[in-house]
Design a protein around this motif. Structure first.
Motif, PDB file in Angstrom:
ATOM      1  N   ALA A 263       0.838  -1.201   0.000  1.00 55.01           N
ATOM      2  CA  ALA A 263       0.000   0.000   0.000  1.00 55.01           C
ATOM      3  C   ALA A 263       0.870   1.247   0.000  1.00 55.01           C
ATOM      4  CB  ALA A 263      -0.919  -0.001   1.212  1.00 55.01           C
ATOM      5  N   ASN A 264       1.929   1.244   0.802  1.00 52.81           N
ATOM      6  CA  ASN A 264       2.836   2.390   0.865  1.00 52.81           C
ATOM      7  C   ASN A 264       3.534   2.611  -0.468  1.00 52.81           C
ATOM      8  OD1 ASN A 264       4.685   4.373   2.286  1.00 52.81           O
ATOM      9  ND2 ASN A 264       6.168   2.815   1.688  1.00 52.81           N
ATOM     10  N   GLN A 265       3.998   1.518  -1.091  1.00 45.96           N
ATOM     11  CA  GLN A 265       4.662   1.613  -2.394  1.00 45.96           C
ATOM     12  C   GLN A 265       3.727   2.237  -3.424  1.00 45.96           C
ATOM     13  OE1 GLN A 265       7.773   0.758  -3.411  1.00 45.96           O
ATOM     14  NE2 GLN A 265       7.438   1.014  -5.609  1.00 45.96           N
ATOM     15  N   LEU A 266       2.499   1.752  -3.465  1.00 49.21           N
ATOM     16  CA  LEU A 266       1.548   2.246  -4.461  1.00 49.21           C
ATOM     17  C   LEU A 266       1.164   3.695  -4.205  1.00 49.21           C
ATOM     18  CD1 LEU A 266      -0.208   1.873  -6.905  1.00 49.21           C
ATOM     19  CD2 LEU A 266      -1.905   0.700  -5.489  1.00 49.21           C
ATOM     20  N   MET A 267       1.029   4.088  -2.944  1.00 46.90           N
ATOM     21  CA  MET A 267       0.704   5.491  -2.659  1.00 46.90           C
ATOM     22  C   MET A 267       1.808   6.425  -3.145  1.00 46.90           C
ATOM     23  SD  MET A 267      -1.386   5.707   0.962  1.00 46.90           S
ATOM     24  CE  MET A 267      -0.496   4.498   1.914  1.00 46.90           C
ATOM     25  N   GLY A 268       3.049   5.967  -3.039  1.00 47.83           N
ATOM     26  CA  GLY A 268       4.151   6.765  -3.577  1.00 47.83           C
ATOM     27  C   GLY A 268       4.036   6.947  -5.076  1.00 47.83           C
ATOM     28  N   GLU A 269       3.622   5.881  -5.787  1.00 49.46           N
ATOM     29  CA  GLU A 269       3.465   5.993  -7.233  1.00 49.46           C
ATOM     30  C   GLU A 269       2.288   6.890  -7.599  1.00 49.46           C
ATOM     31  OE1 GLU A 269       5.992   4.946  -8.289  1.00 49.46           O
ATOM     32  OE2 GLU A 269       6.567   3.304  -6.988  1.00 49.46           O
ATOM     33  N   ILE A 270       1.223   6.825  -6.826  1.00 48.26           N
ATOM     34  CA  ILE A 270       0.060   7.694  -7.075  1.00 48.26           C
ATOM     35  C   ILE A 270       0.461   9.163  -6.979  1.00 48.26           C
ATOM     36  CG2 ILE A 270      -2.150   8.457  -6.112  1.00 48.26           C
ATOM     37  CD1 ILE A 270      -2.709   5.547  -5.376  1.00 48.26           C
ATOM     38  N   ILE A 271       1.225   9.490  -5.963  1.00 49.95           N
ATOM     39  CA  ILE A 271       1.662  10.882  -5.767  1.00 49.95           C
ATOM     40  C   ILE A 271       2.506  11.345  -6.952  1.00 49.95           C
ATOM     41  CG2 ILE A 271       3.103  12.384  -4.344  1.00 49.95           C
ATOM     42  CD1 ILE A 271       2.230  10.548  -1.941  1.00 49.95           C
ATOM     43  N   SER A 272       3.431  10.478  -7.414  1.00 49.82           N
ATOM     44  CA  SER A 272       4.329  10.878  -8.506  1.00 49.82           C
ATOM     45  C   SER A 272       3.602  10.957  -9.847  1.00 49.82           C
ATOM     46  CB  SER A 272       5.510   9.907  -8.599  1.00 49.82           C
ATOM     47  OG  SER A 272       5.088   8.637  -9.049  1.00 49.82           O
ATOM     48  N   GLY A 275       0.223  13.802  -9.267  1.00 57.32           N
ATOM     49  CA  GLY A 275       0.450  15.071  -8.592  1.00 57.32           C
ATOM     50  C   GLY A 275       0.434  16.279  -9.506  1.00 57.32           C
ATOM     51  N   ALA A 276       0.813  16.087 -10.759  1.00 53.87           N
ATOM     52  CA  ALA A 276       0.847  17.207 -11.717  1.00 53.87           C
ATOM     53  C   ALA A 276      -0.547  17.560 -12.225  1.00 53.87           C
ATOM     54  CB  ALA A 276       1.751  16.856 -12.889  1.00 53.87           C
ATOM     55  N   HIS A 277      -1.539  16.722 -11.951  1.00 54.00           N
ATOM     56  CA  HIS A 277      -2.872  16.918 -12.531  1.00 54.00           C
ATOM     57  C   HIS A 277      -3.961  17.231 -11.505  1.00 54.00           C
ATOM     58  CE1 HIS A 277      -1.663  15.554 -16.545  1.00 54.00           C
ATOM     59  NE2 HIS A 277      -0.970  14.608 -15.945  1.00 54.00           N
ATOM     60  N   ARG A 278      -3.759  16.793 -10.271  1.00 52.53           N
ATOM     61  CA  ARG A 278      -4.833  16.953  -9.303  1.00 52.53           C
ATOM     62  C   ARG A 278      -4.246  16.999  -7.891  1.00 52.53           C
ATOM     63  NH1 ARG A 278      -9.044  12.780  -9.118  1.00 52.53           N
ATOM     64  NH2 ARG A 278      -9.124  13.386  -6.932  1.00 52.53           N
ATOM     65  N   ASN A 279      -5.062  17.370  -6.948  1.00 57.64           N
ATOM     66  CA  ASN A 279      -4.640  17.452  -5.560  1.00 57.64           C
ATOM     67  C   ASN A 279      -4.513  16.033  -4.985  1.00 57.64           C
ATOM     68  OD1 ASN A 279      -4.703  17.693  -2.660  1.00 57.64           O
ATOM     69  ND2 ASN A 279      -5.300  19.830  -2.953  1.00 57.64           N
ATOM     70  N   VAL A 280      -3.329  15.724  -4.467  1.00 62.79           N
ATOM     71  CA  VAL A 280      -3.094  14.406  -3.883  1.00 62.79           C
ATOM     72  C   VAL A 280      -2.735  14.510  -2.400  1.00 62.79           C
ATOM     73  CG1 VAL A 280      -2.426  13.274  -6.045  1.00 62.79           C
ATOM     74  CG2 VAL A 280      -0.694  14.471  -4.707  1.00 62.79           C
ATOM     75  N   ASP A 281      -3.146  15.626  -1.768  1.00 61.55           N
ATOM     76  CA  ASP A 281      -2.824  15.826  -0.357  1.00 61.55           C
ATOM     77  C   ASP A 281      -3.412  14.731   0.526  1.00 61.55           C
ATOM     78  OD1 ASP A 281      -1.392  18.058  -0.947  1.00 61.55           O
ATOM     79  OD2 ASP A 281      -2.937  19.505  -0.351  1.00 61.55           O
ATOM     80  N   SER A 282      -4.593  14.232   0.161  1.00 65.17           N
ATOM     81  CA  SER A 282      -5.218  13.193   0.979  1.00 65.17           C
ATOM     82  C   SER A 282      -4.382  11.914   0.964  1.00 65.17           C
ATOM     83  CB  SER A 282      -6.638  12.898   0.475  1.00 65.17           C
ATOM     84  OG  SER A 282      -6.608  12.434  -0.871  1.00 65.17           O
ATOM     85  N   ILE A 283      -3.762  11.604  -0.183  1.00 65.61           N
ATOM     86  CA  ILE A 283      -2.898  10.423  -0.286  1.00 65.61           C
ATOM     87  C   ILE A 283      -1.618  10.634   0.524  1.00 65.61           C
ATOM     88  CG2 ILE A 283      -1.594   8.939  -1.854  1.00 65.61           C
ATOM     89  CD1 ILE A 283      -4.576   8.580  -2.117  1.00 65.61           C
ATOM     90  N   LYS A 284      -1.062  11.848   0.436  1.00 66.66           N
ATOM     91  CA  LYS A 284       0.141  12.160   1.218  1.00 66.66           C
ATOM     92  C   LYS A 284      -0.136  12.035   2.713  1.00 66.66           C
ATOM     93  CE  LYS A 284       2.156  15.394  -2.167  1.00 66.66           C
ATOM     94  NZ  LYS A 284       2.528  16.819  -2.412  1.00 66.66           N
ATOM     95  N   TYR A 285      -1.277  12.538   3.148  1.00 67.11           N
ATOM     96  CA  TYR A 285      -1.656  12.490   4.557  1.00 67.11           C
ATOM     97  C   TYR A 285      -1.851  11.035   5.005  1.00 67.11           C
ATOM     98  CZ  TYR A 285      -4.425  13.265   8.786  1.00 67.11           C
ATOM     99  OH  TYR A 285      -4.896  13.256  10.077  1.00 67.11           O
ATOM    100  N   ALA A 286      -2.543  10.249   4.180  1.00 67.47           N
ATOM    101  CA  ALA A 286      -2.790   8.853   4.521  1.00 67.47           C
ATOM    102  C   ALA A 286      -1.481   8.063   4.572  1.00 67.47           C
ATOM    103  CB  ALA A 286      -3.741   8.234   3.499  1.00 67.47           C
ATOM    104  N   ARG A 287      -0.560   8.406   3.677  1.00 69.31           N
ATOM    105  CA  ARG A 287       0.721   7.698   3.651  1.00 69.31           C
ATOM    106  C   ARG A 287       1.554   8.027   4.889  1.00 69.31           C
ATOM    107  NH1 ARG A 287       5.724   8.151  -0.662  1.00 69.31           N
ATOM    108  NH2 ARG A 287       6.334   5.946  -0.595  1.00 69.31           N
ATOM    109  N   ARG A 288       1.557   9.299   5.295  1.00 72.57           N
ATOM    110  CA  ARG A 288       2.292   9.685   6.504  1.00 72.57           C
ATOM    111  C   ARG A 288       1.742   8.943   7.727  1.00 72.57           C
ATOM    112  NH1 ARG A 288       2.299  14.996   4.295  1.00 72.57           N
ATOM    113  NH2 ARG A 288       0.440  15.503   5.522  1.00 72.57           N
ATOM    114  N   ASN A 289       0.413   8.878   7.830  1.00 73.28           N
ATOM    115  CA  ASN A 289      -0.205   8.196   8.965  1.00 73.28           C
ATOM    116  C   ASN A 289       0.065   6.698   8.951  1.00 73.28           C
ATOM    117  OD1 ASN A 289      -1.260  10.537  10.038  1.00 73.28           O
ATOM    118  ND2 ASN A 289      -3.264  10.312   9.066  1.00 73.28           N
ATOM    119  N   LEU A 290       0.076   6.114   7.746  1.00 75.79           N
ATOM    120  CA  LEU A 290       0.365   4.684   7.616  1.00 75.79           C
ATOM    121  C   LEU A 290       1.759   4.372   8.150  1.00 75.79           C
ATOM    122  CD1 LEU A 290      -0.397   1.854   6.465  1.00 75.79           C
ATOM    123  CD2 LEU A 290       0.693   2.584   4.330  1.00 75.79           C
ATOM    124  N   LYS A 291       2.722   5.214   7.800  1.00 76.79           N
ATOM    125  CA  LYS A 291       4.112   4.989   8.213  1.00 76.79           C
ATOM    126  C   LYS A 291       4.301   5.110   9.725  1.00 76.79           C
ATOM    127  CE  LYS A 291       6.422   6.378   3.922  1.00 76.79           C
ATOM    128  NZ  LYS A 291       7.360   7.336   3.301  1.00 76.79           N
TER     129      LYS A 291
END
Length: 472
Positions: A263-272, A275-291
């Motif tokens: 899940a963490n690996q895939l969230m990193g790919e989603i952000i990359s 990120g240039a097209h839409r807001n991905v702050d929710s994914i960044k927040y979820a990834r930080r909490n997961l870690k």
């Protein structure tokens, strides 16, 4: 009126070859053996998606294969190319036994031909390949200009020292967790981050094999989304949002199944990717909490410990194999047998991480020995003692691959080492080999085959020997 007919005749003269060419290049199926140039005996295979037309320009993926299976390699990408709208092409002349420069020149000629023949979008040209073809494909943007990205399956970039920040390209790797290249790709991801190369690593639950076509579809989709971010493709918000939601659902599935590292690996790919097209702050927040969770930290710690153990074992394999080849150390075959027993213990153990490590170690040892066999065969003169050791080692690593027993028997008989030949003859028969005709036709065994010992073993396991055995 005469001027009108003259004009029409001129237009028809120039358009007729184009229409004929379009008729020959059928859509929706692989076209084999298209000539690269009239004066060069080189051909390539081509696939045009069923929606192909000449009114617009198309992205293209050049698929590399060095084993004479270009058509099969191309076929693996068809479903993805059809769905994502990509032209595919593959040279039929790449061979792993010729020099890198020759293969690269053949690739360059094919790329030139395809871009002249078809309406190709010059800033959306990609290279791809699996295993050895992937290693070659990783070098294409180094030596050939205007390659926008590479897609490698089951392999990493061959030489990261050749990467140049003035020539950045988009890298996508697809790898199984049981593939011995898995840890190398994860480590390379850190380097690509530092060099600011756009990249994604797609991980699946498998070994060193072609991934499911859905991963190839996602990879080509990522190339398309990156092209939209650069302005090289018309932005399609519904396409981006649909792809984004599917990846978010995959994250939820991983988390629900307890696969937090995936899940963490895939969230990193989603952000990359998005990120240039839409807001991905929710994914960044979820990834930080997961870690921050205890379970994730525990899984990460166990994974790192497993990776460290794996790296030490690989170093041992490299060191001892080099020593054994140099000294023809047949006495160390027992040590290698023990190592394979340990690897099997990991594979069939209870720990999921060690199971994956066991599969990676098995693949690594197998590839390491195969590489050294290739080196030994290519050497002049051939070092037969080193080759004999490596073939013996392969009977330990791959005990059901009968070819290596037969190679040892043949080489031992050639050198009149009948004791070794008899041992491996009985071993291969114990393992279930039953092709008597092949045994009697083995090269260099003419004298060996008429010995009573040979025929006695044949009679024991295959009931009937060709030559009469004198028991007196």
């Amino acid at each position: 009126m005469k001027k009108y007919y003259l004009f029409f005749a001129i237009v028809l003269f120039f358009l007729t070859p184009l229409f004929a060419q379009e008729m020959r290049l059928a859509k929706g199926k692989i076209i084999d053996s298209l000539p690269v140039h009239d004066s060069i005996p080189e051909t390539f295979s081509l696939y045009l998606p069923s929606t192909f037309d000449t009114s617009k320009k198309w992205p293209v993926v050049f698929v590399s294969d060095l084993k004479g299976q270009a058509r099969q390699a191309l076929a693996m990408f068809i479903q993805a190319a059809e769905k994502e709208g990509y032209v595919l092409a593959a040279s039929n002349n790449l061979i792993d036994t010729v020099s890198l420069s020759d293969n690269m020149l053949a690739t360059s000629r094919m790329i030139k031909k395809v871009t002249e023949l078809l309406p190709i979008q010059k800033n959306r040209v990609y290279a791809a390949g699996f295993s050895g073809g992937g290693r070659f494909a990783s070098l294409i943007p180094i030596f050939i200009k205007d390659i926008e990205g590479i897609l490698l399956c089951g392999v990493s970039i061959v030489n990261t020292e050749l990467l140049n920040t003035k020539n950045r390209f988009h890298f996508i790797g697809i790898v199984g967790k049981k593939d011995f290249n898995y840890t190398e790709l994860l480590a390379m991801e850190e380097l690509l981050d530092k060099l600011k190369f756009p990249h994604q690593i797609l991980v699946f639950d498998g070994g060193n094999a072609w991934p499911n076509t859905s991963y190839l579809e996602r990879a080509l989709g990522f190339f398309t989304i990156e092209a939209m971010a650069k302005g090289n493709a018309i932005k399609d918000s519904s396409y981006i949002d649909g792809s984004y939601l599917k990846d978010v659902e995959r994250v939820a599935d991983f988390r629900g199944g307890g696969e937090l590292l995936m899940a963490n690996q895939l969230m990193g790919e989603i952000i990359s990717v998005y990120g240039a097209h839409r807001n991905v702050d929710s994914i960044k927040y979820a990834r930080r909490n997961l870690k921050k969770t205890k379970l994730f930290k525990s899984l990460r710690r166990n994974e790192n410990n497993t990776f460290f153990k794996e790296s030490l074992l690989k170093e041992d394999y490299n060191f001892y194999l080099a020593e054994d080849i140099l000294t023809y150390n047949l006495n160390n075959l027992g040590w290698w047998n023990y190592q394979m027993t340990e690897i099997n213990r990991y594979i069939y153990g209870d720990s999921g991480l060690e199971k994956e490590m066991g599969h990676r170690l098995y693949g690594y040892v197998n590839a390491l020995v195969d590489d050294n066999i290739d080196v030994a065969i290519a050497a002049r003169p051939i070092d037969e003692e080193a080759l004999a050791f490596l073939w013996m080692l392969k009977t330990i690593i791959a005990p059901k691959n009968f070819d290596y027993y037969l190679k040892v028997i043949s080489l031992s008989a050639k050198n009149e080492d009948f004791g070794t030949a008899l041992f491996y003859l009985e071993e291969v028969l114990k393992k279930g080999f039953k092709d008597k005709k092949k045994l009697y036709a083995l090269k260099h065994t003419a004298l060996f085959r008429i010995t009573p010992e040979f025929n006695r073993i044949i009679k024991k396991y295959l009931e009937d020997a060709r030559y009469e055995i004198n028991e007196e």
